[in-house]
Enzyme design. Structure first.
Site, PDB file in Angstrom:
ATOM      1  N   SER A 197      -8.765   4.795   2.936  1.00 14.27           N
ATOM      2  CA  SER A 197      -7.441   4.246   3.176  1.00 14.27           C
ATOM      3  C   SER A 197      -7.469   3.026   4.091  1.00 14.27           C
ATOM      4  CB  SER A 197      -6.553   5.360   3.731  1.00 14.27           C
ATOM      5  OG  SER A 197      -5.240   5.159   3.300  1.00 14.27           O
ATOM      6  N   LYS A 233     -10.034  -0.147   3.868  1.00 18.09           N
ATOM      7  CA  LYS A 233      -9.786  -1.598   3.825  1.00 18.09           C
ATOM      8  C   LYS A 233     -10.778  -2.276   4.781  1.00 18.09           C
ATOM      9  CE  LYS A 233      -4.783  -0.454   3.804  1.00 18.09           C
ATOM     10  NZ  LYS A 233      -4.395   0.026   2.510  1.00 18.09           N
ATOM     11  N   TRP A 282       0.668   5.626  -4.464  1.00 21.05           N
ATOM     12  CA  TRP A 282       0.932   4.613  -3.432  1.00 21.05           C
ATOM     13  C   TRP A 282      -0.206   3.591  -3.364  1.00 21.05           C
ATOM     14  CZ3 TRP A 282       5.007   2.890  -1.145  1.00 21.05           C
ATOM     15  CH2 TRP A 282       4.937   2.252   0.098  1.00 21.05           C
ATOM     16  N   HIS A 326      -3.973  11.850  -1.850  1.00 15.44           N
ATOM     17  CA  HIS A 326      -4.591  10.900  -0.924  1.00 15.44           C
ATOM     18  C   HIS A 326      -5.414  11.675   0.107  1.00 15.44           C
ATOM     19  CE1 HIS A 326      -4.835   6.998   1.010  1.00 15.44           C
ATOM     20  NE2 HIS A 326      -4.341   7.454   2.144  1.00 15.44           N
TER      21      HIS A 326
HETATM   22  C1  GCU Z   1      -0.169   4.100   4.654  1.00 15.32           C
HETATM   23  C2  GCU Z   1      -0.334   2.667   4.223  1.00 15.32           C
HETATM   24  C3  GCU Z   1      -1.576   2.497   3.353  1.00 15.32           C
HETATM   25  C4  GCU Z   1      -2.779   3.105   4.019  1.00 15.32           C
HETATM   26  C5  GCU Z   1      -2.485   4.537   4.379  1.00 15.32           C
HETATM   27  C6  GCU Z   1      -3.600   5.254   5.114  1.00 15.32           C
HETATM   28  O1  GCU Z   1       0.182   4.891   3.556  1.00 15.32           O
HETATM   29  O2  GCU Z   1       0.823   2.282   3.563  1.00 15.32           O
HETATM   30  O3  GCU Z   1      -1.804   1.127   3.100  1.00 15.32           O
HETATM   31  O4  GCU Z   1      -3.900   2.987   3.200  1.00 15.32           O
HETATM   32  O5  GCU Z   1      -1.361   4.587   5.218  1.00 15.32           O
HETATM   33  O6  GCU Z   1      -4.314   4.634   5.894  1.00 15.32           O
HETATM   34  O7  GCU Z   1      -3.697   6.476   4.947  1.00 15.32           O
END
Ligand code: GCU
Length: 408
Positions: free
Chosen positions: A248, A252, A339, A389
């Site tokens: 997540s 990134k 998402w 997720h």
């Molecule tokens: C939020 C955010 C995402 C990210 C996520 C996470 O949902 O919008 O971009 O990847 O958190 O870090 O779990």
């Protein structure tokens, strides 16, 4: 109401495939001067250009200063996990910035190894005490977001957080396969909130007046490279085989770290979604506008100017993923994690193909979105597993297979 393609009533997010609209991706093999890249030497120049474009427009510029580090071993045991592992806790101090807290690294090394072992390096979400049930890991004293359950109270870790994310870190399984695991709390590098930069590395490096000043993702990525600096000094570890892995938001950072720092032998992006592995131009799930609104501190300020004009971005995320080439890359999605836009993540991975081909490698080798729980690919791999997720044993089973095949 009729709307132009790529636009819809609530521009912040979209779960309607029919509203995605048409988009044109920038070509990784076309330089900003319009020159076609046809060989590896051209690509290496284009690669530098792309890093610069991501720095100027998306993540901000990573300061290039050499920062003096001091590695202090805080604790070592050669009998961790019932004798399976050597466990080290090492703090990385910033010699010239004594006001900064150290990065506390936790490393598990398989005891059975008779030569330096490859490593999975990934930051964690709630402190080293969260990734293992071993009770003698000190509770992190750093700022903690109010996470799920009792992970923290008043922004401090609680005892109940111990082992809270151990399920996501199958350390024993990984060690038994001959890999080491290294991790640190991402908040050691910068606490994850809009003012967090004031107590992290961005308080001393960078230039907050600039539209391309680095954001938190840039700082976390930089921190991963500093941890790699330390890991490279450990004789039990194979410094040529450090995998950058992340989930997540941390995924990134894991991609951006691997893109900039070629010492990372491979990159594994677990559900890195918007601003990670998912195409920005694909109007689905989270969007550039939404992420810039919810997490203003993650990217550089200039990125915000693209919130309502994503098509003007000089880059898209497939080009970030392509910066990993020719090294192995794993992009993973989850079916119920819409998402993150699984299809956009798949397309991001697929669109790296021409770059891998320049090196004579097969990347993903397919443009067909696979069925659920059907991993695909060659040097670039992809799966969309069933479920939410998360990071699961299924994900790790694929990553270990991938590393066995490509990183040994
Ligand atoms: C939020 C955010 C995402 C990210 C996520 C996470 O949902 O919008 O971009 O990847 O958190 O870090 O779990």
């Amino acid at each position: 109401v009729s709307m132009a393609s790529g636009q819809q009533a609530d521009p912040a997010y979209n779960y309607d495939e029919a509203s995605v609209g048409a988009y044109t991706l920038p070509d990784p093999l076309l330089t900003s001067k319009g020159k076609r890249v046809t060989n590896v030497a051209d690509w290496e120049r284009r690669r530098a250009e792309l890093i610069q474009l991501f720095a100027e427009n998306v993540y901000g510029k990573t300061p290039q200063q050499n920062v003096k580090l001091r590695f202090q071993t805080v604790q070592t045991t050669d009998n961790a996990l019932n004798g399976l592992a050597i466990r080290k806790q090492v703090s990385i101090f910033f010699v010239d910035y004594p006001q900064l807290p150290p990065i506390d690294v936790l490393v598990y090394i398989p005891k059975a190894a008779n030569k330096p072992v490859p490593v999975f390096l990934g930051l964690n979400f709630c402190g080293n005490h969260c990734v293992t049930t071993e009770a003698d890991i000190p509770l992190s004293t750093r700022w903690m977001g109010d996470g799920p359950g009792d992970v923290s109270q008043n922004n401090k870790a609680t005892q109940k957080a111990r082992g809270m994310q151990a399920r996501r870190w199958p350390i024993e399984t990984i060690l038994k396969r001959g890999y080491a695991v290294a991790t640190a709390y991402y908040g050691d590098i910068e606490p994850d909130h809009p003012q967090g930069w004031r107590s992290g590395i961005r308080s001393v490096l960078g230039d907050t007046s600039r539209a391309d000043n680095w954001g938190a993702i840039g700082a976390w990525a930089w921190g991963m490279s500093r941890i790699a600096d330390y890991l490279a000094t450990e004789p039990a570890l194979d410094a040529q085989r450090i995998n950058s892995i992340g989930h997540s938001r941390i995924g990134k950072a894991a991609i951006w770290a691997g893109a900039q720092d070629k010492r990372f032998v491979a990159v594994i992006a677990n559900e890195a979604g918007e601003g990670g592995s998912a195409l920005a131009r694909r109007w689905y799930g989270e969007t550039v506008e939404r992420i810039n609104t919810s997490f203003p501190h993650w990217f550089c300020d200039r990125y915000k100017t693209f919130s309502k004009r994503v098509a003007d971005l000089p880059v898209d995320q497939h080009e970030l993923l392509a910066l990993v080439a020719p090294r192995p890359l794993y992009v993973a999605s989850a079916e119920e994690d819409q998402w993150s836009d699984p299809k956009g993540e798949f397309l991001g991975a697929a669109q790296t193909e021409p770059v891998y081909r320049l090196y004579g490698k097969i990347g993903l080798g397919t443009t067909t979105f696979p069925a659920v729980n059907q991993p695909v690919g060659h040097t670039v791999r992809y799966h969309m597993r069933s479920g939410k997720h998360d990071v699961t044993d299924y994900d790790w089973a694929q990553y270990l297979r991938f590393a066995d095949a490509l990183v040994r």
